[in-house]
Design a protein around this motif. Structure first.
Motif, mmCIF file in Angstrom:
data_model
loop_
_atom_site.group_PDB
_atom_site.id
_atom_site.type_symbol
_atom_site.label_atom_id
_atom_site.label_comp_id
_atom_site.label_asym_id
_atom_site.label_seq_id
_atom_site.Cartn_x
_atom_site.Cartn_y
_atom_site.Cartn_z
ATOM 1 N N TRP A 253 0.852 -1.195 0.000
ATOM 2 C CA TRP A 253 0.000 0.000 0.000
ATOM 3 C C TRP A 253 0.886 1.242 0.000
ATOM 4 O O TRP A 253 1.674 1.458 0.914
ATOM 5 N N GLN A 254 0.765 2.042 -1.040
ATOM 6 C CA GLN A 254 1.580 3.237 -1.200
ATOM 7 C C GLN A 254 0.699 4.483 -1.243
ATOM 8 O O GLN A 254 -0.359 4.479 -1.894
ATOM 9 N N ASN A 255 1.154 5.543 -0.580
ATOM 10 C CA ASN A 255 0.445 6.820 -0.580
ATOM 11 C C ASN A 255 1.437 7.958 -0.805
ATOM 12 O O ASN A 255 2.573 7.902 -0.320
ATOM 13 N N LEU A 256 0.998 8.969 -1.515
ATOM 14 C CA LEU A 256 1.842 10.135 -1.776
ATOM 15 C C LEU A 256 1.010 11.401 -1.693
ATOM 16 O O LEU A 256 -0.037 11.516 -2.335
ATOM 17 N N ILE A 257 1.485 12.327 -0.880
ATOM 18 C CA ILE A 257 0.907 13.671 -0.816
ATOM 19 C C ILE A 257 1.976 14.636 -1.305
ATOM 20 O O ILE A 257 3.086 14.676 -0.759
ATOM 21 N N ALA A 258 1.661 15.401 -2.339
ATOM 22 C CA ALA A 258 2.612 16.348 -2.925
ATOM 23 C C ALA A 258 2.009 17.744 -2.900
ATOM 24 O O ALA A 258 0.941 17.975 -3.476
ATOM 25 N N MET A 259 2.694 18.660 -2.221
ATOM 26 C CA MET A 259 2.240 20.048 -2.154
ATOM 27 C C MET A 259 3.129 20.897 -3.053
ATOM 28 O O MET A 259 4.353 20.926 -2.892
ATOM 29 N N LYS A 260 2.527 21.569 -3.995
ATOM 30 C CA LYS A 260 3.258 22.381 -4.958
ATOM 31 C C LYS A 260 3.456 23.796 -4.410
ATOM 32 O O LYS A 260 2.500 24.525 -4.185
ATOM 33 N N VAL A 261 4.725 24.163 -4.176
ATOM 34 C CA VAL A 261 5.042 25.511 -3.703
ATOM 35 C C VAL A 261 5.079 26.481 -4.875
ATOM 36 O O VAL A 261 4.513 27.571 -4.824
ATOM 37 N N ASN A 262 5.778 26.079 -5.942
ATOM 38 C CA ASN A 262 5.771 26.826 -7.201
ATOM 39 C C ASN A 262 6.017 25.828 -8.328
ATOM 40 O O ASN A 262 5.876 24.624 -8.129
ATOM 41 N N SER A 263 6.402 26.303 -9.510
ATOM 42 C CA SER A 263 6.506 25.424 -10.673
ATOM 43 C C SER A 263 7.598 24.373 -10.541
ATOM 44 O O SER A 263 7.585 23.365 -11.252
ATOM 45 N N TRP A 264 8.563 24.562 -9.636
ATOM 46 C CA TRP A 264 9.660 23.606 -9.529
ATOM 47 C C TRP A 264 9.951 23.122 -8.106
ATOM 48 O O TRP A 264 10.720 22.187 -7.908
ATOM 49 N N LEU A 265 9.337 23.722 -7.110
ATOM 50 C CA LEU A 265 9.590 23.349 -5.728
ATOM 51 C C LEU A 265 8.363 22.651 -5.140
ATOM 52 O O LEU A 265 7.249 23.169 -5.214
ATOM 53 N N THR A 266 8.580 21.463 -4.549
ATOM 54 C CA THR A 266 7.472 20.699 -3.963
ATOM 55 C C THR A 266 7.848 20.185 -2.576
ATOM 56 O O THR A 266 9.025 20.009 -2.248
ATOM 57 N N VAL A 267 6.813 19.932 -1.788
ATOM 58 C CA VAL A 267 6.955 19.275 -0.505
ATOM 59 C C VAL A 267 6.198 17.951 -0.604
ATOM 60 O O VAL A 267 5.004 17.931 -0.918
ATOM 61 N N ASN A 268 6.902 16.829 -0.359
ATOM 62 C CA ASN A 268 6.316 15.504 -0.552
ATOM 63 C C ASN A 268 6.334 14.692 0.739
ATOM 64 O O ASN A 268 7.291 14.777 1.514
ATOM 65 N N TRP A 269 5.274 13.931 0.941
ATOM 66 C CA TRP A 269 5.234 12.950 2.016
ATOM 67 C C TRP A 269 4.769 11.637 1.418
ATOM 68 O O TRP A 269 3.669 11.528 0.886
ATOM 69 N N GLN A 270 5.628 10.623 1.489
ATOM 70 C CA GLN A 270 5.337 9.325 0.895
ATOM 71 C C GLN A 270 5.392 8.250 1.959
ATOM 72 O O GLN A 270 6.306 8.220 2.786
ATOM 73 N N THR A 271 4.404 7.346 1.954
ATOM 74 C CA THR A 271 4.399 6.209 2.872
ATOM 75 C C THR A 271 4.202 4.922 2.084
ATOM 76 O O THR A 271 3.585 4.918 1.015
ATOM 77 N N GLN A 272 4.733 3.841 2.617
ATOM 78 C CA GLN A 272 4.535 2.516 2.020
ATOM 79 C C GLN A 272 4.446 1.474 3.118
ATOM 80 O O GLN A 272 5.300 1.435 4.006
ATOM 81 N N LEU A 273 3.428 0.658 3.053
ATOM 82 C CA LEU A 273 3.228 -0.449 3.986
ATOM 83 C C LEU A 273 3.261 -1.761 3.200
ATOM 84 O O LEU A 273 2.557 -1.902 2.191
ATOM 85 N N ILE A 274 4.089 -2.704 3.666
ATOM 86 C CA ILE A 274 4.233 -3.996 3.000
ATOM 87 C C ILE A 274 4.062 -5.115 4.023
ATOM 88 O O ILE A 274 4.615 -5.042 5.129
ATOM 89 N N TYR A 275 3.300 -6.123 3.648
ATOM 90 C CA TYR A 275 3.271 -7.377 4.416
ATOM 91 C C TYR A 275 3.293 -8.523 3.424
ATOM 92 O O TYR A 275 2.439 -8.613 2.536
ATOM 93 N N ASP A 276 4.296 -9.379 3.551
ATOM 94 C CA ASP A 276 4.436 -10.542 2.668
ATOM 95 C C ASP A 276 4.808 -11.729 3.538
ATOM 96 O O ASP A 276 5.841 -11.724 4.214
ATOM 97 N N ASP A 277 3.968 -12.755 3.521
ATOM 98 C CA ASP A 277 4.165 -13.931 4.363
ATOM 99 C C ASP A 277 5.467 -14.662 4.059
ATOM 100 O O ASP A 277 5.977 -15.416 4.880
ATOM 101 N N ASP A 278 6.013 -14.439 2.856
ATOM 102 C CA ASP A 278 7.223 -15.143 2.443
ATOM 103 C C ASP A 278 8.502 -14.389 2.804
ATOM 104 O O ASP A 278 9.597 -14.926 2.612
#
Length: 317
Positions: A253-278
């Protein structure tokens, strides 16, 4: 030899993903092509700092290329995603990896009902660029160790431009471990080899691959300007094996929040949750510093950064 294989495979992935970009069509408006390149950098410098702490420098690069084709009943999407990041703490510390992904996907759909329901086939390939080291200094992964290949066929439902659900009741999932040491340990679910009980040397190689047949579900949501200048995307993937431990579900499960400050500058928050029995992860170490208590565990990654971001080509949505 290993470096040569990496270069050849990487070149093949790029060529495969870029193929639709160079394809010829009498009407190029059938194609939507473009991508995003981002670079995040941070630094902490301390001099005679009474509260303590270490100098550190981190850098993270990300690249995403897409090429989508839509004409009549055909809907074909292609995507290449690559990311790599490192952090160095202290003057003499060895840089540590914080991110490492190679993901190439292609999905071909044939419309069954308007633009909402498609018969769809999916190919998804994943690996990493370089070896992974855990907090105890143990080598736990490498290029093509693991490598994953998913081949699926089923239905794809797209009620609108922001949301889609893919369900594939016939899915092949292949895991590759192209490293003898990791394969001998039975890493990532492959059959382990045999070691000499005294020296620990490998006397019989472990399996380099594992095949599973199961059911696959992917749910995707992407919304630009969910609030002003803030984009949100989420992707949930679920897989269960028909032939072994049916009902145990692998989760990504992946999520991304990207806040655009201007045309080239961004603030990003990314999360990833993984569960694999193997995937068995150590829960501690013994008196000799060797990892012990291996078991499936929930993996979670959170990355917050401020950096440069550049978009090119046609922009979707």
């Amino acid at each position: 030899m290993k470096k040569t294989i990496q270069i050849l495979l990487f070149g093949g992935i790029v060529s495969f993903a870029a193929l639709p970009v160079n394809a010829q069509d009498s009407d190029t408006t059938y194609w939507t092509k473009g991508g995003v390149a981002a670079l995040t950098f941070s630094q902490v410098s301390l001099t005679n700092w009474a509260a303590g702490g270490n100098n550190n420098v981190s850098i993270n690069g990300y690249f995403n290329l897409y090429a989508d084709y839509k004409k009549d009943k055909i809907d074909w999407s292609n995507n290449l995603e690559m990311g790599y990041g490192i952090v160095k703490q202290g003057e003499n510390a060895v840089p540590q990896k914080t991110d490492d992904i190679i993901i190439a996907t292609t999905q071909l759909g044939y419309s069954l009902k308007g633009d909402k329901l498609f018969w769809s086939s999916l190919l998804d390939f994943r690996t990493q660029f370089y070896e992974g080291i855990d907090s105890e200094g143990n080598r736990i992964s490498d290029f093509m160790a693991p490598g994953y290949l998913l081949i699926a066929t089923g239905l794809d439902w797209k009620p609108n431009a922001d949301f889609s659900v893919t369900y594939a009741p016939v899915t092949g999932k292949f895991t590759f471990v192209g490293d003898e040491e990791l394969a001998a340990n039975g890493a990532f679910g492959v059959d382990p080899g045999l070691r000499d009980p005294i020296t620990g040397a490998i006397v019989q190689n472990g399996s380099s691959s594992r095949a599973e047949l199961g059911s696959f579900l992917k749910v995707r949501y992407k919304k630009d300007n969910i609030v002003k200048n803030v984009n949100f995307s989420s992707k949930l993937e679920l897989f269960t094996n028909y032939l072994q431990d049916f009902g145990n579900i692998d989760v990504n499960w992946q999520n991304l929040i990207a806040m655009k400050v201007n045309s080239w500058l961004t603030v990003n928050w990314q999360t990833q949750l993984i569960y694999d029995d193997d995937i068995k992860i150590a829960g501690g170490v013994n008196a000799s510093g060797e990892p012990t208590n291996f078991a499936p565990r929930t993996q979670f990654k959170s990355v917050f950064g401020v950096g440069l971001s550049f978009k090119f080509g046609d922009q979707k949505g």
